[in-house]
Write an enzyme that holds these catalytic residues in place. Structure first.
Site, PDB file in Angstrom:
ATOM      1  N   HIS A  77       1.079  -1.094  -0.189  1.00  0.00           N
ATOM      2  CA  HIS A  77       0.366  -0.493  -0.041  1.00  0.00           C
ATOM      3  C   HIS A  77       0.876   1.232  -0.150  1.00  0.00           C
ATOM      4  O   HIS A  77       1.917   1.125   0.951  1.00  0.00           O
ATOM      5  CB  HIS A  77      -1.077   0.240   1.183  1.00  0.00           C
ATOM      6  CG  HIS A  77      -0.172  -0.322   1.895  1.00  0.00           C
ATOM      7  ND1 HIS A  77       0.056   1.292   3.425  1.00  0.00           N
ATOM      8  CD2 HIS A  77      -0.403  -1.524   3.771  1.00  0.00           C
ATOM      9  CE1 HIS A  77       0.895   0.664   4.283  1.00  0.00           C
ATOM     10  NE2 HIS A  77       0.745  -0.968   4.566  1.00  0.00           N
ATOM     11  N   ASP A  79      -0.278   4.614   1.379  1.00  0.00           N
ATOM     12  CA  ASP A  79       0.345   5.301   2.282  1.00  0.00           C
ATOM     13  C   ASP A  79       0.615   4.907   2.925  1.00  0.00           C
ATOM     14  O   ASP A  79       1.151   4.018   3.421  1.00  0.00           O
ATOM     15  CB  ASP A  79      -1.179   5.620   2.420  1.00  0.00           C
ATOM     16  CG  ASP A  79      -2.557   4.565   2.818  1.00  0.00           C
ATOM     17  OD1 ASP A  79      -2.396   3.045   2.247  1.00  0.00           O
ATOM     18  OD2 ASP A  79      -2.806   4.300   4.166  1.00  0.00           O
ATOM     19  N   ASP A 116       6.685   0.920   6.626  1.00  0.00           N
ATOM     20  CA  ASP A 116       5.456  -0.030   6.455  1.00  0.00           C
ATOM     21  C   ASP A 116       4.535   1.120   6.185  1.00  0.00           C
ATOM     22  O   ASP A 116       3.955   1.973   6.269  1.00  0.00           O
ATOM     23  CB  ASP A 116       5.010  -0.054   8.299  1.00  0.00           C
ATOM     24  CG  ASP A 116       2.608  -0.078   8.175  1.00  0.00           C
ATOM     25  OD1 ASP A 116       2.517  -0.849   7.070  1.00  0.00           O
ATOM     26  OD2 ASP A 116       2.577  -0.041   8.982  1.00  0.00           O
ATOM     27  N   GLU A 146      -4.476   1.892   3.009  1.00  0.00           N
ATOM     28  CA  GLU A 146      -4.658   0.607   3.731  1.00  0.00           C
ATOM     29  C   GLU A 146      -4.821   0.690   5.098  1.00  0.00           C
ATOM     30  O   GLU A 146      -5.895   0.663   6.115  1.00  0.00           O
ATOM     31  CB  GLU A 146      -3.305   0.004   3.234  1.00  0.00           C
ATOM     32  CG  GLU A 146      -3.366  -1.013   4.241  1.00  0.00           C
ATOM     33  CD  GLU A 146      -2.963  -1.471   5.225  1.00  0.00           C
ATOM     34  OE1 GLU A 146      -2.635  -2.799   6.517  1.00  0.00           O
ATOM     35  OE2 GLU A 146      -2.106  -0.398   5.897  1.00  0.00           O
ATOM     36  N   GLU A 147      -4.048   2.439   5.897  1.00  0.00           N
ATOM     37  CA  GLU A 147      -4.407   2.346   7.171  1.00  0.00           C
ATOM     38  C   GLU A 147      -4.793   3.437   8.544  1.00  0.00           C
ATOM     39  O   GLU A 147      -5.319   2.645   9.201  1.00  0.00           O
ATOM     40  CB  GLU A 147      -3.300   3.470   7.902  1.00  0.00           C
ATOM     41  CG  GLU A 147      -2.072   3.019   6.823  1.00  0.00           C
ATOM     42  CD  GLU A 147      -0.817   1.898   8.067  1.00  0.00           C
ATOM     43  OE1 GLU A 147      -2.033   1.313   8.377  1.00  0.00           O
ATOM     44  OE2 GLU A 147      -0.148   1.403   7.962  1.00  0.00           O
ATOM     45  N   ASP A 170       3.568  -6.423   4.062  1.00  0.00           N
ATOM     46  CA  ASP A 170       3.398  -6.236   5.007  1.00  0.00           C
ATOM     47  C   ASP A 170       3.416  -7.059   5.386  1.00  0.00           C
ATOM     48  O   ASP A 170       2.683  -5.889   6.891  1.00  0.00           O
ATOM     49  CB  ASP A 170       1.970  -5.737   4.358  1.00  0.00           C
ATOM     50  CG  ASP A 170       1.440  -4.636   5.088  1.00  0.00           C
ATOM     51  OD1 ASP A 170       2.747  -3.585   5.626  1.00  0.00           O
ATOM     52  OD2 ASP A 170       0.322  -3.968   5.154  1.00  0.00           O
ATOM     53  N   HIS A 458       3.407   2.735  13.034  1.00  0.00           N
ATOM     54  CA  HIS A 458       2.432   3.815  13.857  1.00  0.00           C
ATOM     55  C   HIS A 458       3.025   4.374  15.066  1.00  0.00           C
ATOM     56  O   HIS A 458       2.060   5.483  15.263  1.00  0.00           O
ATOM     57  CB  HIS A 458       1.713   2.804  13.816  1.00  0.00           C
ATOM     58  CG  HIS A 458       0.572   2.365  12.573  1.00  0.00           C
ATOM     59  ND1 HIS A 458       0.106   1.175  13.003  1.00  0.00           N
ATOM     60  CD2 HIS A 458       1.859   1.317  11.597  1.00  0.00           C
ATOM     61  CE1 HIS A 458      -0.330   0.347  11.476  1.00  0.00           C
ATOM     62  NE2 HIS A 458      -0.182   0.951  11.044  1.00  0.00           N
TER      63      HIS A 458
END
Length: 499
Positions: A77, A79, A116, A146-147, A170, A458
């Site tokens: 992904h 983003d 990520d 995705e996030e 991922d 994150h």
């Protein structure tokens, strides 16, 4: 910075990662990175298409001698999660990520790194530009958002992809082959409240809870890290009970899929009891530091004197609010009875925002069992509705059911053992991967997820291990070499059906 990163091996991967990280790419604002990938595919002369929601697909023919192999879909992904430390001056909408090398790790200065899933994106770019890597026909799928909702995967139409095997890049532990994941749903409670004038003989403070470790609300939920929203509510609840404290505002957490690292509240206490209140905060600091000395060693609880606000949350609603936040489930709800060590269901009390007569409380509920996910979400909904909130359940996405006997799982397990002289950890994870959604569009496609070691995803502590990227890259290249022939797969299916 760029030269330092780009000199790492494999150079093509790291060079593309550096180029990608120069492009701002927040979830739901991916216009610039979509164009970046489109321009990249077109500049290489490959078939490059963009679907209705913004997913980009780039196709590359097989290398000579590999034309008869099954087509492989590589998927990552575009983003990234945008998180920064409170004292970091950084604009994610205009600045590229400031990276540096620290021993065997690549890190970012005060922000998330974007490994990520930027390492996966850079991997696909490196394969697309390669001239000497053997591979079958490739379809590189770059999904969006995705996030914060997986709307890219949800919006992908069936029939666009021709591949029969999908390699999702991922996963964040180079020892793992992931073959299943949790689904999720967003639970949001909102409402309004009356305010009351704060008595003139009160004094006000801005209470700051900072320095928590945070992390991925799926992959790290089992570690027992502190949730800033829960701890701040614990402080406010006791302050209201012991000192008749009045709450003016609360601002805690940021993203649904990140364990909250910080929370701030403006409160007022009777001036005559101010000194005792500050002693209480000092004692609570000691207590919390003791409870979270292992998981959150940098926890800080501080109070700064501020001007007295004109109003606070009404007394009755303040009592309701603090109690409903106390009652809201957070962390592990149930472990999997089928897979040892796997969190089956959890909730993250991700965001609490209370100010000027309105409030918003956001949770992300996850589970690998859809019925249990909805049951917990509805329990949380009921809790907030008891306080008069309006509650919405949105963005539900399915989990990914493990298929440990699939051909690609068996093939990659064998290759891993041959290369590294140990068996991989074949497992399911509590994070939300796009495979579950993509599998609904392509039910006959075999899927597996793997990647290099990334820690602190994150959060501003995110980092990726350089030697692990090298290990993962070699594993991927060997896997691509050993993709079976397309006709062999078809005949195998035929004979299995006959048997």
């Amino acid at each position: 910075m760029s030269t330092q990163i780009e000199s790492l091996e494999p150079k093509a991967l790291w060079q593309n990662f550096a180029a990608l990280n120069a492009v701002p790419r927040p979830s739901k604002k991916e216009e610039r990175v979509i164009k970046f990938i489109q321009d990249f595919g077109n500049s290489q002369g490959f078939d490059t298409i963009t679907d209705e929601v913004g997913n980009v697909i780039i196709r590359k023919p097989a290398t000579p001698g590999m034309e008869d192999r099954q087509t492989v879909v590589l998927q990552s992904h575009l983003d990234m999660v945008h998180q920064k430390n409170a004292d970091t001056d950084f604009d994610f909408l205009s600045q590229g990520i400031d990276m540096y090398v620290d021993g065997d790790w690549v890190k970012a200065k005060g922000t998330t790194l974007g490994a990520d899933n930027g390492i996966g994106v850079a991997t696909m770019m490196a394969l697309l530009v390669s001239k000497d890597i053997a591979h079958p026909p490739l379809e590189c799928l770059f999904t969006i958002d995705e996030e914060t909702g997986m709307t890219g995967a949800m919006g992908l139409n069936g029939g666009l992809l021709k591949g029969t095997i999908m390699l999702n890049l991922d996963t964040e532990d180079d020892r793992e082959l992931t073959i299943g994941c949790a689904g999720g749903i967003d639970v949001t409670a909102t409402g309004s409240y009356n305010e009351e004038t704060i008595p003139f003989d009160y004094t006000a403070y801005r209470v700051s809870l900072t320095g928590l470790t945070g992390g991925h609300s799926g992959m790290d939920i089992h570690v027992g890290r502190a949730n800033a929203n829960k701890l701040m509510n614990r402080i406010l609840f006791q302050a209201a009970d012991k000192f008749n404290a009045r709450v003016h505002s609360i601002d805690g957490g940021s993203l649904r899929n990140a364990i909250p690292r910080e929370s701030f509240a403006e409160i007022a206490v009777p001036e005559a009891r101010a000194e005792i209140f500050l002693e209480f905060l000092a004692k609570q600091t000691e207590i919390l530091k003791g409870e979270y000395s292992i998981t959150d060693p940098n926890l800080q609880l501080q109070a700064e004197h501020i001007d007295l606000p004109e109003a606070a949350i009404s007394y009755d609603f303040q009592s309701q609010l603090l109690r409903v936040l106390y009652a809201c489930p957070n962390g592990i709800h149930r472990m999997s009875p089928a897979i040892a060590g796997l969190v089956q269901t959890s909730n993250n009390l991700a965001r609490v925002e209370v100010k000027d007569g309105t409030y918003s409380i956001q949770c992300l509920t996850r589970s690998s069992v859809d019925s249990e996910k909805m049951d917990l979400a509805q329990a949380i909904q009921s809790t907030f509705e008891l306080a008069g909130a309006g509650v919405t359940l949105k963005g539900s996405y399915p989990g990914w059911t493990p298929k440990p006997d699939s051909a690609i799982v068996q093939t990659m397990s064998r290759i891993y053992s041959e290369l590294f002289h140990e068996a991989p950890h074949v497992n399911a994870c509590h994070a939300g991967l796009e495979c579950g959604i993509l599998g609904t569009h392509y039910p006959n496609m075999e899927m597996i997820s793997f990647g290099p070691t990334i820690t602190g995803a994150h959060s501003p502590d995110e980092k990726v291990q350089i030697s692990s990227v090298q290990k993962y890259w070699g594993f991927l290249l060997e896997t691509l070499k050993q993709i079976p022939k397309a006709q062999t797969a078809v005949l195998g299916q035929f004979f299995r059906k006959q048997a």
